[in-house]
Design a protein around this motif. Structure first.
Motif, PDB file in Angstrom:
ATOM      1  N   TYR A 278     -36.577 -10.764  19.978  1.00  0.00           N
ATOM      2  CA  TYR A 278     -36.744  -9.393  20.471  1.00  0.00           C
ATOM      3  C   TYR A 278     -35.432  -8.861  21.045  1.00  0.00           C
ATOM      4  CZ  TYR A 278     -41.538 -10.854  19.873  1.00  0.00           C
ATOM      5  OH  TYR A 278     -42.715 -11.355  19.335  1.00  0.00           O
ATOM      6  N   THR A 279     -34.381  -8.957  20.219  1.00  0.00           N
ATOM      7  CA  THR A 279     -33.087  -8.345  20.526  1.00  0.00           C
ATOM      8  C   THR A 279     -32.832  -7.254  19.501  1.00  0.00           C
ATOM      9  OG1 THR A 279     -31.796  -9.782  19.081  1.00  0.00           O
ATOM     10  CG2 THR A 279     -32.190 -10.574  21.334  1.00  0.00           C
ATOM     11  N   LYS A 280     -31.884  -6.382  19.793  1.00  0.00           N
ATOM     12  CA  LYS A 280     -31.623  -5.289  18.858  1.00  0.00           C
ATOM     13  C   LYS A 280     -31.036  -5.812  17.551  1.00  0.00           C
ATOM     14  CE  LYS A 280     -26.953  -3.719  20.112  1.00  0.00           C
ATOM     15  NZ  LYS A 280     -26.157  -2.539  20.512  1.00  0.00           N
ATOM     16  N   TYR A 281     -30.360  -6.988  17.589  1.00  0.00           N
ATOM     17  CA  TYR A 281     -29.763  -7.534  16.373  1.00  0.00           C
ATOM     18  C   TYR A 281     -30.814  -8.048  15.395  1.00  0.00           C
ATOM     19  CZ  TYR A 281     -25.307  -7.147  18.758  1.00  0.00           C
ATOM     20  OH  TYR A 281     -24.204  -6.656  19.404  1.00  0.00           O
TER      21      TYR A 281
ATOM     22  N   LYS B 208     -35.665  -8.604  10.784  1.00  0.00           N
ATOM     23  CA  LYS B 208     -37.029  -8.320  11.245  1.00  0.00           C
ATOM     24  C   LYS B 208     -38.044  -8.909  10.265  1.00  0.00           C
ATOM     25  CE  LYS B 208     -39.958  -5.894  13.925  1.00  0.00           C
ATOM     26  NZ  LYS B 208     -41.233  -6.002  13.195  1.00  0.00           N
TER      27      LYS B 208
ATOM     28  N   SER C 292     -30.195  -5.832  24.457  1.00  0.00           N
ATOM     29  CA  SER C 292     -31.516  -5.552  25.017  1.00  0.00           C
ATOM     30  C   SER C 292     -32.296  -4.525  24.206  1.00  0.00           C
ATOM     31  CB  SER C 292     -31.387  -5.068  26.464  1.00  0.00           C
ATOM     32  OG  SER C 292     -30.724  -3.812  26.519  1.00  0.00           O
ATOM     33  N   VAL C 293     -33.613  -4.674  24.249  1.00  0.00           N
ATOM     34  CA  VAL C 293     -34.508  -3.691  23.632  1.00  0.00           C
ATOM     35  C   VAL C 293     -35.456  -3.082  24.657  1.00  0.00           C
ATOM     36  CG1 VAL C 293     -34.418  -4.736  21.339  1.00  0.00           C
ATOM     37  CG2 VAL C 293     -36.152  -5.513  22.962  1.00  0.00           C
TER      38      VAL C 293
ATOM     39  N   GLU D 249     -26.101  -5.191  25.757  1.00  0.00           N
ATOM     40  CA  GLU D 249     -25.753  -4.956  24.358  1.00  0.00           C
ATOM     41  C   GLU D 249     -26.755  -5.571  23.385  1.00  0.00           C
ATOM     42  OE1 GLU D 249     -22.838  -8.333  25.650  1.00  0.00           O
ATOM     43  OE2 GLU D 249     -23.765  -6.542  26.528  1.00  0.00           O
TER      44      GLU D 249
ATOM     45  N   GLN E 197     -34.459  -6.792  15.823  1.00  0.00           N
ATOM     46  CA  GLN E 197     -35.438  -5.723  15.698  1.00  0.00           C
ATOM     47  C   GLN E 197     -34.905  -4.490  14.972  1.00  0.00           C
ATOM     48  OE1 GLN E 197     -38.781  -6.002  16.635  1.00  0.00           O
ATOM     49  NE2 GLN E 197     -38.186  -8.149  16.863  1.00  0.00           N
ATOM     50  N   ASP E 198     -33.597  -4.233  15.066  1.00  0.00           N
ATOM     51  CA  ASP E 198     -33.004  -3.065  14.396  1.00  0.00           C
ATOM     52  C   ASP E 198     -32.426  -3.398  13.028  1.00  0.00           C
ATOM     53  OD1 ASP E 198     -33.677  -1.702  16.661  1.00  0.00           O
ATOM     54  OD2 ASP E 198     -31.630  -1.490  17.438  1.00  0.00           O
ATOM     55  N   ASN E 199     -32.593  -4.653  12.582  1.00  0.00           N
ATOM     56  CA  ASN E 199     -32.081  -5.079  11.288  1.00  0.00           C
ATOM     57  C   ASN E 199     -33.273  -5.405  10.384  1.00  0.00           C
ATOM     58  OD1 ASN E 199     -31.277  -7.008   9.184  1.00  0.00           O
ATOM     59  ND2 ASN E 199     -29.279  -7.061  10.190  1.00  0.00           N
TER      60      ASN E 199
ATOM     61  N   TYR F 288     -39.189  -9.652  25.820  1.00  0.00           N
ATOM     62  CA  TYR F 288     -38.210  -8.702  25.311  1.00  0.00           C
ATOM     63  C   TYR F 288     -36.845  -8.927  25.968  1.00  0.00           C
ATOM     64  CZ  TYR F 288     -42.190  -5.987  23.522  1.00  0.00           C
ATOM     65  OH  TYR F 288     -43.313  -5.570  22.858  1.00  0.00           O
TER      66      TYR F 288
END
Length: 373
Positions: A257-260, A268, A362-363, A360, A262-264, A354
């Motif tokens: 549950y990091t942006k690296y 994901k 964090s979600v 940098e 969840q945003d990929n 989360y």
């Protein structure tokens, strides 16, 4: 293409071992479904699995037996630093590269050339915890000063505690309680009583899930509610604590549950497939072990040979991009340590860990337990 998979699948460390093996198995499935190692004619990866048990004195013999198979080119494991360390001279002697999530300083600090650690050093996790407390104080308006450090007397616990202890004073914190315990603790009442009497406002445990549960439930029974920052983010802890998990901060080698992640979309999809396949979220043990197999496979693709020495050199010399690891790039230094590794701090919110620090990755934002619904 055989890769040894040596994990503690029985005994006290079986939970971490199974999570590591699950991650490795899923990586093999994805690689083989995608055509195997194309530079070697589409060769498929085969995991040769073995139980190291949770007895560190057994892991060396287990790996020695595994490596009698001359077709084995590499190894992943052992999920636990204390189990991994006895295997290092065996790997070196047989010139078999191993990629691991294990991160005690002695894994990559003894000069061995055939071990590669994907994760930050153990003390870095402890340092990240005290940095996070400073961040809560300076950026979020809290005033946590008195801390208690409690740790398992193992490679994992000792190295994590060292990191917290080393930087506490620098970040304006006072260590009012500092205590170790032997693995397999069943009664935490005396430690919690002493910790409560010390006036500690923050509890920093370097513990696995069962001991974390024991400490947190004991504190609750004593009406003692410090900020808890440090236990592992494993599903078993959430299952054991129920709603009491919310608000706790967990540190880890990796987090889904990091942006690296969840945003990929590709990353994901991997963590979603893991949860669908195994019925629990991809943990800090499972994620790096998935990536360990993928790195070995990518190195095989690059070197196009079944020579384990060439494979080792390829792993050492390659910068791996678009990985699951934050911040997506993996490059091993001369000691075999991933120089880009980041320690992640997650807060359990709505029963999900989360990432909240460092910012940098964090979600979610930190929320004090008393402010949660």
């Amino acid at each position: 293409m055989k890769i040894a998979a040596a994990y503690p699948l029985s005994g006290a460390n079986a939970e971490s071992g199974q999570m590591g093996l699950d991650g490795a198995r899923l990586a093999v499935k994805h690689i083989n479904e995608n055509g195997g190692i194309k530079s070697l004619g589409g060769a498929k990866i085969e995991l040769v699995e073995a139980d190291t048990t949770s007895d560190a004195t057994q892991s060396k013999q287990v790996v020695e037996r595994l490596l009698q198979d001359e077709d084995i080119l590499a190894m992943v494991g052992c999920a636990n630093s204390g189990i991994m360390m006895p295997t290092l001279p065996v790997l070196e002697k047989n010139q078999i590269p191993a990629v691991t999530n294990c991160n005690a300083p002695d894994i990559t600090g003894q000069g061995y050339q055939y071990v590669f650690s994907l994760c930050h050093l153990g003390p870095d996790a402890g340092q990240n915890v005290v940095k996070a407390i400073q961040w809560l104080n300076d950026e979020m308006g809290y005033s946590y000063k008195k801390v208690a450090i409690v740790y398992e007397n193992s490679a994992f616990g000792i190295s994590s505690a060292e990191g917290s202890r080393a930087d506490a004073e620098e970040y304006g914190l006072e260590i009012v309680f500092d205590e170790s315990f032997a693995p397999g603790l069943t009664d935490a009442s005396s430690i919690v009583t002493a910790m409560k009497n010390s006036g500690a406002e923050v509890f920093i445990p370097a513990t696995y899930a069962s001991e974390s549960k024991l400490f947190i439930e004991t504190m609750k029974s004593m009406d003692y509610h410090p900020l808890v920052i440090g236990p592992v983010a494993w599903p078993s802890l959430e299952e054991a604590l129920g709603d009491s998990i919310n608000g706790i901060l967990s540190t880890g080698n990796w987090n889904p549950y990091t942006k690296y992640v969840q945003d990929n979309p590709e990353n994901k999809a991997i963590v979603d497939d893991f949860e669908e396949t195994y019925g629990y979220f991809m943990t800090e043990v499972a994620g790096p072990n998935y990536q360990a197999v993928k790195i070995i496979a990518e190195a095989l693709e690059i070197c196009g040979t079944r020579d384990s020495v060439v494979l080792r050199d390829t792993i050492s010399q390659t910068e791996f991009t678009d990985t699951l690891m934050a911040p997506t790039t993996v490059k091993f230094n001369e000691n075999g340590l991933n120089e880009h590794a980041i320690a992640v701090l997650a807060q359990w919110q709505d029963h999900v860990p989360y990432a909240v620090y460092p910012t940098e990755v964090s979600v979610r934002e930190f929320v004090a337990a008393e402010d949660m619904d």
